[in-house]
Design an enzyme around this catalytic site. Structure first.
Site, PDB file in Angstrom:
ATOM      1  N   ILE A   2       0.849  -0.972  -0.126  1.00  0.00           N
ATOM      2  CA  ILE A   2       0.415  -0.017   0.074  1.00  0.00           C
ATOM      3  C   ILE A   2       1.406   1.020   0.219  1.00  0.00           C
ATOM      4  O   ILE A   2       1.722   1.509   1.054  1.00  0.00           O
ATOM      5  CB  ILE A   2      -0.874  -0.111   1.249  1.00  0.00           C
ATOM      6  CG1 ILE A   2      -2.066  -1.391   1.239  1.00  0.00           C
ATOM      7  CG2 ILE A   2      -1.884   1.253   1.884  1.00  0.00           C
ATOM      8  CD1 ILE A   2      -2.557  -1.112   2.506  1.00  0.00           C
ATOM      9  N   SER A   3       0.537   2.154  -1.174  1.00  0.00           N
ATOM     10  CA  SER A   3       1.320   3.308  -0.779  1.00  0.00           C
ATOM     11  C   SER A   3       0.070   4.720  -1.125  1.00  0.00           C
ATOM     12  O   SER A   3      -0.684   4.824  -0.505  1.00  0.00           O
ATOM     13  CB  SER A   3       2.830   3.564  -2.194  1.00  0.00           C
ATOM     14  OG  SER A   3       3.315   4.273  -2.039  1.00  0.00           O
ATOM     15  N   LYS A   6       2.146  10.367  -2.577  1.00  0.00           N
ATOM     16  CA  LYS A   6       4.044  10.319  -1.593  1.00  0.00           C
ATOM     17  C   LYS A   6       4.329  10.403  -2.958  1.00  0.00           C
ATOM     18  O   LYS A   6       5.796  10.865  -3.212  1.00  0.00           O
ATOM     19  CB  LYS A   6       3.829  10.572  -0.226  1.00  0.00           C
ATOM     20  CG  LYS A   6       2.590  11.733   0.585  1.00  0.00           C
ATOM     21  CD  LYS A   6       3.270  12.414   0.462  1.00  0.00           C
ATOM     22  CE  LYS A   6       2.121  13.032   1.282  1.00  0.00           C
ATOM     23  NZ  LYS A   6       1.232  14.479   1.349  1.00  0.00           N
ATOM     24  N   LYS A  18       8.625   5.229  -0.364  1.00  0.00           N
ATOM     25  CA  LYS A  18       7.684   4.499  -1.008  1.00  0.00           C
ATOM     26  C   LYS A  18       7.639   4.426  -2.618  1.00  0.00           C
ATOM     27  O   LYS A  18       7.111   3.540  -3.007  1.00  0.00           O
ATOM     28  CB  LYS A  18       6.227   5.859  -0.555  1.00  0.00           C
ATOM     29  CG  LYS A  18       6.044   5.630   0.553  1.00  0.00           C
ATOM     30  CD  LYS A  18       4.533   7.201   0.272  1.00  0.00           C
ATOM     31  CE  LYS A  18       4.268   6.636   2.628  1.00  0.00           C
ATOM     32  NZ  LYS A  18       3.421   5.445   2.392  1.00  0.00           N
ATOM     33  N   ASN A  43      -6.406   7.113  -4.820  1.00  0.00           N
ATOM     34  CA  ASN A  43      -7.718   6.728  -5.801  1.00  0.00           C
ATOM     35  C   ASN A  43      -8.361   6.583  -4.699  1.00  0.00           C
ATOM     36  O   ASN A  43      -9.784   6.703  -5.044  1.00  0.00           O
ATOM     37  CB  ASN A  43      -7.350   6.695  -7.374  1.00  0.00           C
ATOM     38  CG  ASN A  43      -7.036   6.912  -7.845  1.00  0.00           C
ATOM     39  OD1 ASN A  43      -7.174   8.037  -8.072  1.00  0.00           O
ATOM     40  ND2 ASN A  43      -6.276   6.388  -9.344  1.00  0.00           N
ATOM     41  N   VAL A  44      -8.007   5.963  -4.030  1.00  0.00           N
ATOM     42  CA  VAL A  44      -9.251   5.592  -2.598  1.00  0.00           C
ATOM     43  C   VAL A  44      -9.965   6.547  -2.112  1.00  0.00           C
ATOM     44  O   VAL A  44     -10.696   7.074  -1.595  1.00  0.00           O
ATOM     45  CB  VAL A  44      -9.220   4.248  -2.581  1.00  0.00           C
ATOM     46  CG1 VAL A  44      -9.987   3.506  -0.978  1.00  0.00           C
ATOM     47  CG2 VAL A  44      -8.703   3.095  -3.182  1.00  0.00           C
ATOM     48  N   LEU A  45      -9.368   7.702  -1.252  1.00  0.00           N
ATOM     49  CA  LEU A  45      -9.737   8.460  -0.151  1.00  0.00           C
ATOM     50  C   LEU A  45      -9.951   9.464  -0.976  1.00  0.00           C
ATOM     51  O   LEU A  45     -10.215  10.450   0.017  1.00  0.00           O
ATOM     52  CB  LEU A  45      -8.659   8.034   0.877  1.00  0.00           C
ATOM     53  CG  LEU A  45      -7.973   7.274   1.210  1.00  0.00           C
ATOM     54  CD1 LEU A  45      -6.495   7.185   2.179  1.00  0.00           C
ATOM     55  CD2 LEU A  45      -9.241   6.674   1.937  1.00  0.00           C
ATOM     56  N   VAL A  51     -10.010   9.706  -8.832  1.00  0.00           N
ATOM     57  CA  VAL A  51     -10.964   9.496  -9.834  1.00  0.00           C
ATOM     58  C   VAL A  51     -12.502   9.614  -9.582  1.00  0.00           C
ATOM     59  O   VAL A  51     -13.637   9.629  -9.835  1.00  0.00           O
ATOM     60  CB  VAL A  51     -10.837   8.487 -10.488  1.00  0.00           C
ATOM     61  CG1 VAL A  51      -9.480   8.122 -11.324  1.00  0.00           C
ATOM     62  CG2 VAL A  51     -10.573   6.917 -10.055  1.00  0.00           C
TER      63      VAL A  51
END
Length: 67
Positions: A2-3, A6, A18, A43-45, A51
């Site tokens: 998970i990155s 940054k 990272k 893209n999730v948070l 997106v």
């Protein structure tokens, strides 16, 4: 792995490490032994460059209407 965003344009030690980890995962992902992948949470948070706002707008405009 998970990155975060940054790693996109690293400006400090955290971002560089990272990005290095992402490159290592990419390099070893097709070793035939272990399946590896990396994901960036941007893209999730809903962080910068996400997106998610685009998907919300498409849903509001009926792009994913299942009726």
């Amino acid at each position: 792995m998970i990155s975060t965003d940054k790693a996109a344009n690293p400006k400090n030690v955290m971002g560089v490490t990272k990005r290095m980890c992402e490159l290592m995962v990419q390099g070893y992902r097709n070793n035939g032994i272990t399946k590896l992948c990396a994901v960036r949470f941007e893209n999730v948070l809903e962080l910068n460059g996400s997106v998610i706002p685009l998907f919300k707008k498409q849903i509001e405009n009926g792009a994913y209407n299942c009726n």
